[in-house]
Scaffold this motif. Structure first.
Motif, PDB file in Angstrom:
ATOM      1  N   PRO A  76      28.360  28.226  16.481  1.00 22.69           N
ATOM      2  CA  PRO A  76      26.979  28.907  16.154  1.00 22.69           C
ATOM      3  C   PRO A  76      25.745  28.485  17.183  1.00 22.69           C
ATOM      4  N   ALA A  77      25.037  27.938  16.340  1.00 22.43           N
ATOM      5  CA  ALA A  77      24.111  27.922  17.564  1.00 22.43           C
ATOM      6  C   ALA A  77      23.083  26.260  16.640  1.00 22.43           C
ATOM      7  N   GLU A  78      22.900  26.472  16.233  1.00 16.70           N
ATOM      8  CA  GLU A  78      22.601  25.460  14.839  1.00 16.70           C
ATOM      9  C   GLU A  78      23.524  24.300  14.690  1.00 16.70           C
ATOM     10  N   ALA A  79      23.700  22.932  14.179  1.00 17.85           N
ATOM     11  CA  ALA A  79      23.904  22.296  13.406  1.00 17.85           C
ATOM     12  C   ALA A  79      23.884  21.512  12.234  1.00 17.85           C
ATOM     13  N   ARG A  80      23.856  20.879  11.608  1.00 20.63           N
ATOM     14  CA  ARG A  80      22.899  19.858  10.479  1.00 20.63           C
ATOM     15  C   ARG A  80      23.461  19.206   9.900  1.00 20.63           C
ATOM     16  N   LEU A  81      22.901  17.708   9.907  1.00 17.07           N
ATOM     17  CA  LEU A  81      23.224  16.830   8.821  1.00 17.07           C
ATOM     18  C   LEU A  81      22.571  15.914   8.120  1.00 17.07           C
TER      19      LEU A  81
ATOM     20  N   VAL B 261      18.659  18.023  12.366  1.00 16.99           N
ATOM     21  CA  VAL B 261      19.065  19.860  12.820  1.00 16.99           C
ATOM     22  C   VAL B 261      19.253  19.773  14.021  1.00 16.99           C
ATOM     23  N   VAL B 262      20.065  19.899  14.954  1.00 14.39           N
ATOM     24  CA  VAL B 262      20.848  19.716  16.092  1.00 14.39           C
ATOM     25  C   VAL B 262      20.940  22.003  16.673  1.00 14.39           C
ATOM     26  N   HIS B 263      19.483  21.968  17.418  1.00 12.99           N
ATOM     27  CA  HIS B 263      19.157  23.205  18.328  1.00 12.99           C
ATOM     28  C   HIS B 263      20.426  23.326  19.635  1.00 12.99           C
ATOM     29  N   GLY B 264      21.233  24.622  19.076  1.00 12.71           N
ATOM     30  CA  GLY B 264      22.234  24.823  20.572  1.00 12.71           C
ATOM     31  C   GLY B 264      22.262  26.091  20.945  1.00 12.71           C
ATOM     32  N   VAL B 265      22.870  26.475  21.663  1.00 14.74           N
ATOM     33  CA  VAL B 265      22.858  28.192  22.365  1.00 14.74           C
ATOM     34  C   VAL B 265      24.090  28.627  22.025  1.00 14.74           C
ATOM     35  N   GLY B 266      24.248  29.541  20.689  1.00 21.91           N
ATOM     36  CA  GLY B 266      24.974  30.137  20.242  1.00 21.91           C
ATOM     37  C   GLY B 266      26.164  31.195  21.124  1.00 21.91           C
ATOM     38  N   GLY B 267      27.484  31.256  21.005  1.00 15.23           N
ATOM     39  CA  GLY B 267      28.070  32.578  21.678  1.00 15.23           C
ATOM     40  C   GLY B 267      29.448  32.562  21.730  1.00 15.23           C
ATOM     41  N   HIS B 268      29.858  33.229  22.060  1.00 19.54           N
ATOM     42  CA  HIS B 268      31.308  33.586  21.820  1.00 19.54           C
ATOM     43  C   HIS B 268      32.385  32.140  21.773  1.00 19.54           C
ATOM     44  N   GLY B 269      33.135  32.199  21.442  1.00 20.71           N
ATOM     45  CA  GLY B 269      34.304  30.594  21.210  1.00 20.71           C
ATOM     46  C   GLY B 269      35.052  31.334  22.579  1.00 20.71           C
ATOM     47  N   SER B 270      35.507  32.337  22.895  1.00 16.39           N
ATOM     48  CA  SER B 270      36.355  32.552  24.440  1.00 16.39           C
ATOM     49  C   SER B 270      34.560  31.975  25.782  1.00 16.39           C
ATOM     50  N   ARG B 271      34.086  32.074  25.772  1.00 16.27           N
ATOM     51  CA  ARG B 271      32.806  31.772  26.240  1.00 16.27           C
ATOM     52  C   ARG B 271      32.038  30.640  26.534  1.00 16.27           C
ATOM     53  N   PRO B 272      32.602  29.630  26.394  1.00 19.34           N
ATOM     54  CA  PRO B 272      31.975  28.233  25.634  1.00 19.34           C
ATOM     55  C   PRO B 272      30.424  27.820  27.103  1.00 19.34           C
ATOM     56  N   GLU B 273      31.341  28.232  28.631  1.00 14.91           N
ATOM     57  CA  GLU B 273      30.844  27.471  28.816  1.00 14.91           C
ATOM     58  C   GLU B 273      29.528  28.537  29.462  1.00 14.91           C
TER      59      GLU B 273
ATOM     60  N   VAL C 159      26.653   9.060   7.132  1.00 13.23           N
ATOM     61  CA  VAL C 159      26.647  10.422   7.455  1.00 13.23           C
ATOM     62  C   VAL C 159      27.498  11.790   6.044  1.00 13.23           C
ATOM     63  N   GLY C 160      26.498  12.292   5.473  1.00  9.78           N
ATOM     64  CA  GLY C 160      26.695  12.702   3.995  1.00  9.78           C
ATOM     65  C   GLY C 160      27.685  14.293   3.819  1.00  9.78           C
ATOM     66  N   GLU C 161      27.322  15.271   4.771  1.00 13.78           N
ATOM     67  CA  GLU C 161      26.903  16.336   5.360  1.00 13.78           C
ATOM     68  C   GLU C 161      26.871  16.290   6.719  1.00 13.78           C
ATOM     69  N   PHE C 162      27.764  17.384   6.965  1.00  8.15           N
ATOM     70  CA  PHE C 162      27.942  17.755   8.519  1.00  8.15           C
ATOM     71  C   PHE C 162      27.974  19.242   8.425  1.00  8.15           C
ATOM     72  N   HIS C 163      27.185  20.005   8.658  1.00  3.64           N
ATOM     73  CA  HIS C 163      27.241  21.793   8.193  1.00  3.64           C
ATOM     74  C   HIS C 163      26.570  22.398   9.962  1.00  3.64           C
ATOM     75  N   ALA C 164      27.529  23.514  10.060  1.00  7.08           N
ATOM     76  CA  ALA C 164      27.443  24.099  11.415  1.00  7.08           C
ATOM     77  C   ALA C 164      28.490  25.450  11.087  1.00  7.08           C
ATOM     78  N   GLY C 165      27.998  26.693  11.554  1.00  7.27           N
ATOM     79  CA  GLY C 165      28.454  27.606  11.581  1.00  7.27           C
ATOM     80  C   GLY C 165      29.426  28.768  10.653  1.00  7.27           C
ATOM     81  N   THR C 166      29.813  30.012  11.496  1.00  3.72           N
ATOM     82  CA  THR C 166      30.934  30.758  10.379  1.00  3.72           C
ATOM     83  C   THR C 166      31.966  31.722  10.227  1.00  3.72           C
ATOM     84  N   LYS C 167      32.082  31.206  11.460  1.00 10.01           N
ATOM     85  CA  LYS C 167      33.813  31.526  11.363  1.00 10.01           C
ATOM     86  C   LYS C 167      34.444  31.011  13.088  1.00 10.01           C
ATOM     87  N   PRO C 168      35.408  31.042  12.852  1.00  8.10           N
ATOM     88  CA  PRO C 168      36.263  29.891  14.227  1.00  8.10           C
ATOM     89  C   PRO C 168      35.921  30.493  15.228  1.00  8.10           C
ATOM     90  N   ASN C 169      35.691  31.863  15.692  1.00  9.98           N
ATOM     91  CA  ASN C 169      35.307  32.612  17.114  1.00  9.98           C
ATOM     92  C   ASN C 169      34.019  32.040  18.009  1.00  9.98           C
TER      93      ASN C 169
END
Length: 415
Positions: free
Chosen positions: A257-262, A198-210, A244-254
């Protein structure tokens, strides 16, 4: 031990009662109605019914759906024969007239064949009780496909509730031109581990990746970096596979997400290699997350219930291989070497009990002939194999697969 020539002769005598059409009907019925791990109720009931009719004392519900049949026939060795029952969550694409009628579930690993062989071998041996003495135990195992079925049967008292084996025997259908019976003394299959990340990030809007810490990018770097573990950290003489058999992250294109799972799968044949790879996985995951500035350390978890290596007793394997050579011809048996596939078969053997596990090749001759490649290994890689939606064993292996089990059992039972 019964001499190979004698075991082969007794097997040929019992073979005359086997009816290909009946075996084919039973097999096709199982294939049409596949059941996944710990849900093999119909399959288990059909196996139990045949064992009872053959004179076995049958116990159902071992580890939920497991079946154990016991047939005593005087003094002598105790021989266990094992077959697994579960199917896979695979949508069948064979186009067979008896293809799976259960959407998204298929006997893509041939366990329907295993149970057909097991049931028919039990019946043949029961009918031929005049030629052997001892105790035959038939084990219909649930949930081999990473479901922990063997461990569950042991936990449910398999070793305490039934006669202790002097030997454990099993086999598996495999790709390869039908008509061969590969045997490998010693190490024959690899250990396997599943690893969750489990990779923990910081989620947000796709227009503001910074304003985010993108776990998808970090996880992608992890996936790429993991490809170097086996190629750059493991000696060429050591065999291992990291997938690596699974890669799960995100719910919408824009949305970032706050996390990714492998989900990873490791195959290894040496405990030291296994530990080195697990350490490398943790190091890479932690390093990439630190480099990305992840706010929380990643999680790396090795799932419980991994399968150990399968190591055939070399003497026992040699003796059973000799019986199969006597029965099918010397050219029909060869050593294919250790495979990267894994099994929980060995967990059924109590400590100190020898076991042997071999293969029955099943690719139809026309499919084999049409496959590209000049040698066995090139063709082997080109034909549909286990877990493929196109895996379709040749029905010609129905009777031979029964005879391999019967002859192996007769070689160990008393004369």
């Amino acid at each position: 031990m019964t001499e190979p020539a004698v075991a082969a002769r007794l097997t040929r005598e019992l073979a005359s009662a086997l009816k290909h059409e009946e075996l084919e009907g039973f097999y096709q019925d199982l294939h049409r109605r596949p059941e996944t791990a710990f849900a093999e109720h119909r399959t288990a009931a059909k196996l139990a019914l045949r064992l009872r009719a053959a004179g076995f004392t049958v116990t159902e519900g071992v580890a939920r759906t497991g079946v154990v049949g016991v047939l005593g026939n005087g003094d002598g060795p105790v021989v266990w024969l094992r077959g697994d029952m579960d199917a896979l969550p695979v949508r069948e694409e064979t186009g067979l007239p008896y293809a799976s009628a259960v959407d998204g579930v298929m006997h893509a690993c041939g366990h329907d064949l295993h149970i057909t062989w097991l049931a028919a071998a039990a019946e043949a041996l029961a009918a031929g009780r005049g030629g052997w003495s001892g105790t035959l135990v038939v084990v219909g195992q649930p949930a081999e496909e990473a479901g922990g079925g063997a461990a569950a049967m042991v936990a449910d008292g398999l070793h305490a509730r039934f006669p202790r084996p002097d030997v454990l025997l099993g086999q598996h259908v495999a790709p390869g031109l039908a008509g061969f019976y590969p045997h490998t003394p010693g190490l024959t299959m690899s250990a396997t581990d599943d690893i969750d990340v489990v990779v923990h990030g910081v989620g947000g809007h796709g227009s503001r990746p910074e304003s985010t810490v993108d776990p998808v990018v970090t996880a992608a770097h992890i996936v790429t970096r993991l490809q170097t573990v086996v190629s750059r950290e493991i000696a060429a003489k050591d065999s291992a596979v990291l997938t690596v058999g699974e890669f799960h992250a995100g719910t919408k294109p824009n949305i970032i997400p706050a996390e990714a799972r492998l989900a990873l799968n490791l195959r290894s044949q040496d405990p030291r290699v296994r530990e080195r790879i697990l350490a490398a996985v943790r190091r890479i995951v932690e390093g990439e997350c630190a480099a990305a500035g992840c706010p929380v350390p990643p999680e790396v978890t090795v799932r419980p219930g991994g399968y150990p290596v399968t190591v055939n007793d070399a003497v026992l394997d040699g003796e059973i291989a000799a019986v199969h050579r006597e029965l099918f011809g010397p050219e029909s048996v060869f050593d294919f070497g250790p495979a990267m596939g894994s099994e929980d078969f060995s967990l059924l053997a109590p400590e100190g009990v020898p076991y042997d596990y071999w293969y029955v090749t099943s690719t139809p001759p026309d499919v084999w002939a049409a496959a590209p490649g000049e040698d066995l290994f090139e063709k082997f890689a080109a034909v549909p194999g286990n877990h493929s939606p196109l895996f379709a064993p040749d029905p010609s292996v129905l009777v031979p697969g029964v005879l391999t089990l019967v002859s192996a059992a007769l070689s160990r039972l008393g004369g």
